[in-house]
Write a protein that holds these residues in place. Structure first.
Motif, PDB file in Angstrom:
ATOM      1  N   PHE A  10       0.829  -1.199   0.000  1.00 29.34           N
ATOM      2  CA  PHE A  10       0.000   0.000   0.000  1.00 29.34           C
ATOM      3  C   PHE A  10       0.868   1.257   0.000  1.00 29.34           C
ATOM      4  N   ILE A  11       1.885   1.277   0.854  1.00 31.67           N
ATOM      5  CA  ILE A  11       2.777   2.431   0.936  1.00 31.67           C
ATOM      6  C   ILE A  11       3.550   2.602  -0.363  1.00 31.67           C
ATOM      7  N   LEU A  12       4.044   1.491  -0.933  1.00 32.44           N
ATOM      8  CA  LEU A  12       4.759   1.556  -2.206  1.00 32.44           C
ATOM      9  C   LEU A  12       3.848   2.086  -3.307  1.00 32.44           C
ATOM     10  N   GLY A  13       2.605   1.651  -3.337  1.00 31.41           N
ATOM     11  CA  GLY A  13       1.651   2.142  -4.334  1.00 31.41           C
ATOM     12  C   GLY A  13       1.422   3.636  -4.217  1.00 31.41           C
ATOM     13  N   ARG A  14       1.308   4.136  -2.994  1.00 33.60           N
ATOM     14  CA  ARG A  14       1.119   5.575  -2.773  1.00 33.60           C
ATOM     15  C   ARG A  14       2.343   6.365  -3.232  1.00 33.60           C
TER      16      ARG A  14
END
Length: 130
Positions: free
Chosen positions: A19-23
């Motif tokens: 999720f953090i990588l996607g953001r």
């Protein structure tokens, strides 16, 4: 019990990291929300073919590993390779058909993250630390 807790913790940490990588990728590459759809009929057909071929190969190797009493780590490694091949195919289709030119970069980085996470998971389980 320890293996189940490890799996749940790893699953949670992996998805939080994803999720953090996607953001971060969304902000740095100036991309919209990732769409999980097929770009055209060719993409849909080849996606089905790739998934079926990988599934058949995995089933054959699983049968061979049980018949010849081989290490089940081979099946895990083959599953890892299969997941990576699917993600690389998706990155190729993003590069070829996507309207947003940086979409394939996001797919490649996410494939690398997935490969790292699954390799780490298999390595920890295969060393019997738990």
């Amino acid at each position: 019990m320890n293996v189940i807790l490890f799996f749940l913790a790893f699953f949670f940490v992996y998805h939080i990291g994803s999720f953090i990588l996607g953001r971060i990728l969304k902000r740095k590459l100036h991309l919209g929300k990732k769409k999980n759809h097929h770009y055209n009929e060719t993409h849909r057909q080849w996606n089905k073919r790739v998934r079926r071929i990988i599934l058949v190969i995995m089933m054959v190797v699983l049968g061979i590993s049980y018949y010849f009493d081989l290490n089940p780590a081979y099946v895990c490694i083959l599953a890892l390779v299969g997941f990576i091949l699917q993600e690389l195919f998706e990155a190729y289709m993003d590069w070829k058909y996507s309207e947003e030119r940086n979409e394939y970069v996001r797919s490649l980085i996410e494939a690398g993250y997935m490969a790292f996470g699954l390799t780490l998971f298999i390595a920890i389980l295969s060393t019997s630390i738990l």
